[in-house]
Design a protein around this motif. Structure first.
Motif, PDB file in Angstrom:
ATOM      1  N   VAL A 188       0.840  -1.192   0.000  1.00 50.23           N
ATOM      2  CA  VAL A 188       0.000   0.000   0.000  1.00 50.23           C
ATOM      3  C   VAL A 188       0.878   1.247   0.000  1.00 50.23           C
ATOM      4  O   VAL A 188       1.834   1.348   0.776  1.00 50.23           O
ATOM      5  CB  VAL A 188      -0.934   0.023   1.230  1.00 50.23           C
ATOM      6  N   PHE A 189       0.528   2.219  -0.861  1.00 44.22           N
ATOM      7  CA  PHE A 189       1.287   3.461  -0.982  1.00 44.22           C
ATOM      8  C   PHE A 189       0.390   4.672  -0.701  1.00 44.22           C
ATOM      9  O   PHE A 189      -0.811   4.649  -0.968  1.00 44.22           O
ATOM     10  CB  PHE A 189       1.879   3.594  -2.387  1.00 44.22           C
ATOM     11  N   SER A 190       1.020   5.744  -0.186  1.00 45.57           N
ATOM     12  CA  SER A 190       0.310   6.997   0.088  1.00 45.57           C
ATOM     13  C   SER A 190       1.263   8.167  -0.137  1.00 45.57           C
ATOM     14  O   SER A 190       2.463   8.045   0.116  1.00 45.57           O
ATOM     15  CB  SER A 190      -0.192   7.015   1.533  1.00 45.57           C
ATOM     16  N   VAL A 191       0.726   9.308  -0.593  1.00 39.85           N
ATOM     17  CA  VAL A 191       1.575  10.487  -0.757  1.00 39.85           C
ATOM     18  C   VAL A 191       1.929  11.112   0.586  1.00 39.85           C
ATOM     19  O   VAL A 191       2.904  11.846   0.699  1.00 39.85           O
ATOM     20  CB  VAL A 191       0.923  11.573  -1.652  1.00 39.85           C
ATOM     21  N   ASP A 192       1.135  10.813   1.623  1.00 39.51           N
ATOM     22  CA  ASP A 192       1.396  11.411   2.934  1.00 39.51           C
ATOM     23  C   ASP A 192       0.828  10.519   4.022  1.00 39.51           C
ATOM     24  O   ASP A 192      -0.322  10.669   4.431  1.00 39.51           O
ATOM     25  CB  ASP A 192       0.783  12.810   3.013  1.00 39.51           C
ATOM     26  N   THR A 193       1.631   9.593   4.495  1.00 37.57           N
ATOM     27  CA  THR A 193       1.153   8.629   5.484  1.00 37.57           C
ATOM     28  C   THR A 193       0.833   9.283   6.824  1.00 37.57           C
ATOM     29  O   THR A 193       0.132   8.707   7.651  1.00 37.57           O
ATOM     30  CB  THR A 193       2.202   7.524   5.720  1.00 37.57           C
ATOM     31  N   ASN A 224       4.693  13.736  -2.995  1.00 32.16           N
ATOM     32  CA  ASN A 224       3.872  14.124  -4.150  1.00 32.16           C
ATOM     33  C   ASN A 224       4.666  14.574  -5.368  1.00 32.16           C
ATOM     34  O   ASN A 224       4.092  15.064  -6.334  1.00 32.16           O
ATOM     35  CB  ASN A 224       2.869  15.215  -3.751  1.00 32.16           C
ATOM     36  N   GLU A 225       5.989  14.421  -5.345  1.00 34.60           N
ATOM     37  CA  GLU A 225       6.789  14.736  -6.535  1.00 34.60           C
ATOM     38  C   GLU A 225       6.867  13.468  -7.378  1.00 34.60           C
ATOM     39  O   GLU A 225       7.357  12.422  -6.921  1.00 34.60           O
ATOM     40  CB  GLU A 225       8.187  15.191  -6.114  1.00 34.60           C
ATOM     41  N   ALA A 229       8.327   9.908  -6.194  1.00 35.90           N
ATOM     42  CA  ALA A 229       7.306   8.930  -5.825  1.00 35.90           C
ATOM     43  C   ALA A 229       7.546   7.608  -6.539  1.00 35.90           C
ATOM     44  O   ALA A 229       7.497   6.530  -5.930  1.00 35.90           O
ATOM     45  CB  ALA A 229       5.920   9.466  -6.153  1.00 35.90           C
ATOM     46  N   TYR A 230       7.841   7.693  -7.832  1.00 32.58           N
ATOM     47  CA  TYR A 230       8.101   6.460  -8.597  1.00 32.58           C
ATOM     48  C   TYR A 230       9.340   5.745  -8.066  1.00 32.58           C
ATOM     49  O   TYR A 230       9.345   4.517  -7.921  1.00 32.58           O
ATOM     50  CB  TYR A 230       8.288   6.771 -10.080  1.00 32.58           C
ATOM     51  N   ASN A 231      10.383   6.502  -7.768  1.00 34.16           N
ATOM     52  CA  ASN A 231      11.618   5.891  -7.252  1.00 34.16           C
ATOM     53  C   ASN A 231      11.373   5.167  -5.934  1.00 34.16           C
ATOM     54  O   ASN A 231      11.935   4.098  -5.680  1.00 34.16           O
ATOM     55  CB  ASN A 231      12.701   6.957  -7.073  1.00 34.16           C
ATOM     56  N   THR A 232      10.517   5.762  -5.091  1.00 35.40           N
ATOM     57  CA  THR A 232      10.196   5.123  -3.813  1.00 35.40           C
ATOM     58  C   THR A 232       9.424   3.833  -4.040  1.00 35.40           C
ATOM     59  O   THR A 232       9.683   2.815  -3.385  1.00 35.40           O
ATOM     60  CB  THR A 232       9.371   6.077  -2.924  1.00 35.40           C
ATOM     61  N   VAL A 233       8.478   3.863  -4.973  1.00 31.66           N
ATOM     62  CA  VAL A 233       7.725   2.648  -5.308  1.00 31.66           C
ATOM     63  C   VAL A 233       8.675   1.569  -5.821  1.00 31.66           C
ATOM     64  O   VAL A 233       8.617   0.405  -5.399  1.00 31.66           O
ATOM     65  CB  VAL A 233       6.639   2.942  -6.361  1.00 31.66           C
ATOM     66  N   THR A 255      -0.875   6.662  -9.399  1.00 35.40           N
ATOM     67  CA  THR A 255      -0.213   6.746 -10.703  1.00 35.40           C
ATOM     68  C   THR A 255       1.249   6.299 -10.624  1.00 35.40           C
ATOM     69  O   THR A 255       1.756   5.663 -11.553  1.00 35.40           O
ATOM     70  CB  THR A 255      -0.286   8.182 -11.267  1.00 35.40           C
ATOM     71  N   ALA A 256       1.921   6.618  -9.519  1.00 37.12           N
ATOM     72  CA  ALA A 256       3.317   6.189  -9.367  1.00 37.12           C
ATOM     73  C   ALA A 256       3.417   4.671  -9.303  1.00 37.12           C
ATOM     74  O   ALA A 256       4.287   4.064  -9.954  1.00 37.12           O
ATOM     75  CB  ALA A 256       3.918   6.818  -8.110  1.00 37.12           C
ATOM     76  N   ALA A 257       2.531   4.038  -8.531  1.00 40.06           N
ATOM     77  CA  ALA A 257       2.549   2.586  -8.398  1.00 40.06           C
ATOM     78  C   ALA A 257       2.128   1.908  -9.704  1.00 40.06           C
ATOM     79  O   ALA A 257       2.693   0.878 -10.097  1.00 40.06           O
ATOM     80  CB  ALA A 257       1.631   2.152  -7.256  1.00 40.06           C
TER      81      ALA A 257
END
Length: 341
Positions: A188-193, A224-225, A229-233, A255-257
């Motif tokens: 599970v991913f979030s822009v702001d946990t 949210n960048e 975000a993609y790199n973190t995913v 969208t990143a995931a």
């Protein structure tokens, strides 16, 4: 004198007589700027004067991060309501979801008496509670929108049932899974946990996953960048095995995931569900990378937030909550859906 002013004047006169009868004196104990001695809401005198003078109501929507793509349709709905109702509207808020900046901005509005009605989407529920109370006590009608803050002195909430939508997302993801998934994982991913809305949606997601046999990884904070975000995913997924499902709790982690799922070549073996319907999200749904996304009707959130406050100020309509709903978007109904950016 307009009919609405006459009605309010009569109501004010009745309230004044009642107050004198109860107190036995000619002094009203509530502060002139708003608030009341018993904690109930009392409209600020400067706002009442603006209503009596038939001036346009100044309604501000404080969004937790206007730089997010989701803010665009919210702003569009807000502006539509402002035009229809003759209200002076504006979308404000801190870039990057800085709770301290959001609090400071709202405090300035209160101190300068620069707002007649306020809707807040909190960057942090705990951080915004005191300033919501400050606005309420100052006699400014205040609601939450998009992100609920139920333990504050908000007068209502306009938006999606966040826990309910998170639960629905998990339940739909489970329907997409095939075979025995016991011991497998859902990431599970979030822009702001750290945000209240993320906590609520994730708690609903956990409830929906109970009994599934799946291990929940996350929520993982991606920011949210888009590139970051993609790199973190990507780095998160590289350290996982046995992943059968992926979930995004918002527009931009979705969208990143989805980008990672598409580029990994695992779209056929990983079930994925997200939130919101940006142009890029719609493309991933169309390609089958995303099995579904859940729209929360951001344009309606912006519109209804203005309408609820304006009707309270101008018509005296009681403020009540507005559930803007959760619409599941799949490839089957994508053509009929409204893109949110």
């Amino acid at each position: 004198m307009s009919p609405r002013t006459l009605l309010r004047s009569l109501a004010a006169a009745t309230a004044a007589v009642a107050a004198l009868a109860l107190t036995g004196c000619g002094a009203v104990t509530a502060a002139d700027s708003g608030g009341s001695s018993d904690g109930s809401f009392k409209l600020a005198s400067y706002i009442q004067q603006r209503i009596d003078d038939d001036k346009p109501m100044r309604i501000k929507l404080s969004y937790h991060d206007p730089s997010l793509a989701f803010a665009t349709p919210i702003s569009a709905g807000m502006k539509r309501a402002g035009k229809e109702l003759g209200a002076d509207v504006a979308l404000i808020g801190p870039t990057g979801g800085d709770a301290a900046k959001q609090v400071s901005e709202i405090q300035t509005l209160i101190q300068q008496k620069a707002v007649d009605g306020l809707a807040v989407s909190s960057a942090s529920s705990d951080a915004l509670k005191p300033v919501i109370s400050q606005a309420y006590k100052a006699g400014i009608p205040i609601i939450s929108f998009n992100t609920d803050n139920p333990d504050s002195q908000q007068m209502g909430f306009v938006g999606q049932d966040l826990k309910g939508s998170g639960k629905a997302q998990a339940e739909e993801l489970r329907k997409q899974l095939k075979g025995d998934v016991a011991g497998k994982s859902v990431v599970v991913f979030s822009v702001d946990t750290g945000a209240g809305w993320s906590h609520d949606r994730f708690s609903g997601f956990e409830a929906g996953m109970k009994g599934s046999g799946l291990k929940i990884v996350g929520p993982v904070n991606v920011g949210n960048e888009p590139n970051a975000a993609y790199n973190t995913v990507e780095s998160t997924m590289s350290g996982q095995s046995g992943v059968v499902a992926v979930a995004g709790l918002d527009c931009c982690s979705t969208t990143a995931a989805a980008k990672w799922v598409a580029q990994s070549g695992h779209a056929d073996s990983i079930a994925m569900g997200g939130f919101d319907l940006l142009t890029q999200t719609a493309e991933y749904v169309d390609k089958g990378v995303l099995d579904f996304t859940i729209s929360q009707n951001p344009s309606e959130q912006g519109y209804k937030a203005v309408q609820v406050l304006h009707d309270f100020l101008v018509k005296g309509t009681k403020i009540t909550g507005v559930d803007t709903g959760a619409q599941f978007i799949t490839r089957a109904n994508l053509a009929d859906a409204t893109v949110e950016d």
